[in-house]
Design a protein around this motif. Structure first.
Motif, PDB file in Angstrom:
ATOM      1  N   MET A  58       0.825  -1.215   0.000  1.00 29.17           N
ATOM      2  CA  MET A  58       0.000   0.000   0.000  1.00 29.17           C
ATOM      3  C   MET A  58       0.860   1.267   0.000  1.00 29.17           C
ATOM      4  N   GLU A  59       1.990   1.223   0.723  1.00 33.06           N
ATOM      5  CA  GLU A  59       2.809   2.436   0.861  1.00 33.06           C
ATOM      6  C   GLU A  59       3.395   2.865  -0.487  1.00 33.06           C
ATOM      7  N   SER A  82       0.251   4.895  -1.624  1.00 27.40           N
ATOM      8  CA  SER A  82      -0.225   5.997  -0.775  1.00 27.40           C
ATOM      9  C   SER A  82       0.763   7.156  -0.707  1.00 27.40           C
ATOM     10  N   THR A  83       2.038   6.900  -0.991  1.00 28.95           N
ATOM     11  CA  THR A  83       3.034   7.978  -0.898  1.00 28.95           C
ATOM     12  C   THR A  83       3.349   8.605  -2.260  1.00 28.95           C
ATOM     13  N   LEU A  84       2.643   8.209  -3.305  1.00 26.66           N
ATOM     14  CA  LEU A  84       2.895   8.830  -4.615  1.00 26.66           C
ATOM     15  C   LEU A  84       2.548  10.321  -4.552  1.00 26.66           C
TER      16      LEU A  84
END
Lengths: 306, 306
Positions: free
Chosen positions: B216-217, B220-222
């Protein structure tokens, strides 16, 4: 869910909504419509004494404090900020779907920890406050966690009429005060912001003291820490906090001029309705309900000058 | 909240929980305790035919499809993946507190759009499915959006006994099928993952087809897109999709060996209880309730070989 307590509120709130609809005829059906039809009186300028700037290399995060919910913590945080406590400290934690936290990486090392004075090292918990004297706009759809939820002074909030207590809700973007194992172990020297699904179970367990108005993306996109709880294991991964400032201490020309949508107005009641039943063309099945943290409290840039 | 419908379920679920407690004596009080006490039978290996790998420069995102909820879309997505449709396409959208979406940046340009065949260009909507024949573990605390919520086959789910329909819940990490203005305008050629607070109002308005198990990270950090809805305005900002693969087509040695916690077991009932009343030492006020998307469905690396 304590529905018996919720039902009468539902009736009252619907009556209010209908009277608004009648008084002003068909209200704007969408969030965009409500905002387009809003008047200057539907917006407020946060008190610069309650606005904090978290300055990162990537830009500025604008935070509004909620002293009506946590006055001791708001004061202590202002004292820390004004003493330059946070300047040069680090974002030390970025946990996937949870929080980003900043403070002193050496806070637990008496040798290296940055002194907090003149601020206090610990404070009495401000997990909740008395309901009395607090304006509260009830959201009619109820809540899994709290007997009642809604909005107070522009913040997502919850309350328990039986206990007579109210508190800030832990929605996306809320500012919280990190603490250790005891209720009084927080000071504001360690701060976190929620960057994931609302961890509402933290409510009444920790002091929430504000929310982010602008710049969430500067926090939510930080690389996640690889240590337990998302702490950065390599100090080189920690993100520098260039500075924190109270907006009131910043020259007006350098301030972020923002207005926040009021939550105690007919316009906000219409916005809640617009979120309960999404009438944007794309939606095929309006739900007729909305959960607290899915109701936005809009923020806009101030257009022109005073 | 339809509490009358929820109440009896509450009674049943508590009875089940208590019988478990009696049968196995004091259940592990925390999530960590429940997982530590779990047996191999409490875990399942997702069918490699239902596991997708989204390969980015930053790493692999592992997704599990839920064909029991959206069989036509799961099939069409597999067909697209196996035709290499996604290879070299882009992440085109990253919207703060909402979704990341990938697909063909030229999907709307007949001249430049990548052909979908042999996959279908449109499919009947699979917003919901009949409840009958679907296992369902009820979460006893109710829900703002749906008459009942819980878990089915390892996925967060909701259902409406009056309508006899069930659907995947739009929690953090859910995989959804982008669509246009009509119910049948989705195909799986455009896919999104929820990276913020659960947009539960999308349920029954769009087809959800799976969830992210790992990575997920990476989504989610894009960096957020600066265009409307978080679309990247500069194609240079779009993030390359190196490839998508069905795990069954990847040599075993190159697969991500993951197990997912079952949601139809006594151990999962204990995990739900551990989340309803957080007994970790840090918590001072166990809430006694938990909202659907705050109940994790744990995923672990497979230790050793078969």
């Amino acid at each position: 869910m304590r529905c018996p307590a919720v039902r009468p509120l539902l009736a009252i709130a619907l009556a209010v909504t209908l009277s608004i609809a009648v008084a002003e005829e068909a209200p704007p059906p969408t969030t965009a419509g409500v905002l387009a039809a809003s008047t200057p009186a539907d917006w407020r300028r946060p008190d610069p004494e309650n606005v904090l700037y978290l300055e990162l290399d990537s830009g500025r995060v604008v935070i509004e404090l909620a002293p009506q919910f946590a006055p001791l913590h708001a004061d202590n945080i202002r004292t820390l900020v004004r003493a330059g406590y946070f300047d040069g400290l680090k974002v030390i934690r970025s946990q996937e779907n949870y929080v980003v936290q900043w403070g002193d990486p050496h806070a637990d090392d008496p040798e290296k920890a940055r002194p907090l004075d003149p601020a206090k090292a610990t404070l009495p918990p401000e997990f909740t406050r008395p309901m009395r004297g607090l304006d509260f706009t009830v959201l009619v759809d109820g809540d899994v966690y709290a007997p009642e939820v809604g909005f107070s002074g522009g913040f997502h909030a919850a309350r328990d009429p039986e206990a007579g207590q109210a508190w800030l809700a832990h929605c996306y973007g809320v500012l919280g005060v990190a603490r250790g194992g005891t209720a009084d172990s927080g000071s504001g020297a360690g701060l976190y912001v929620v960057i994931g699904h609302a961890p509402r179970h933290l409510e009444r367990n920790i002091t929430a003291v504000g929310r982010v108005l602008r710049g969430m993306e500067l926090l939510s996109t930080l690389p996640r820490g690889s240590g337990p709880l998302g702490f950065y294991t390599d100090p080189a991964q920690q993100v520098p906090v260039k500075a924190m400032r109270v907006a009131a201490d910043v020259p007006e020309a350098e301030r972020s001029a923002l207005e926040v949508f009021r939550t105690d107005t007919a316009a906000f009641a219409q916005l809640m309705e617009a979120r309960r039943n999404r009438r944007e063309e794309w939606f095929l099945h309006p739900v007729g309900k909305v959960e607290l943290c899915n109701v936005p409290v809009p923020v806009r840039e101030v257009v022109g000058t005073e």
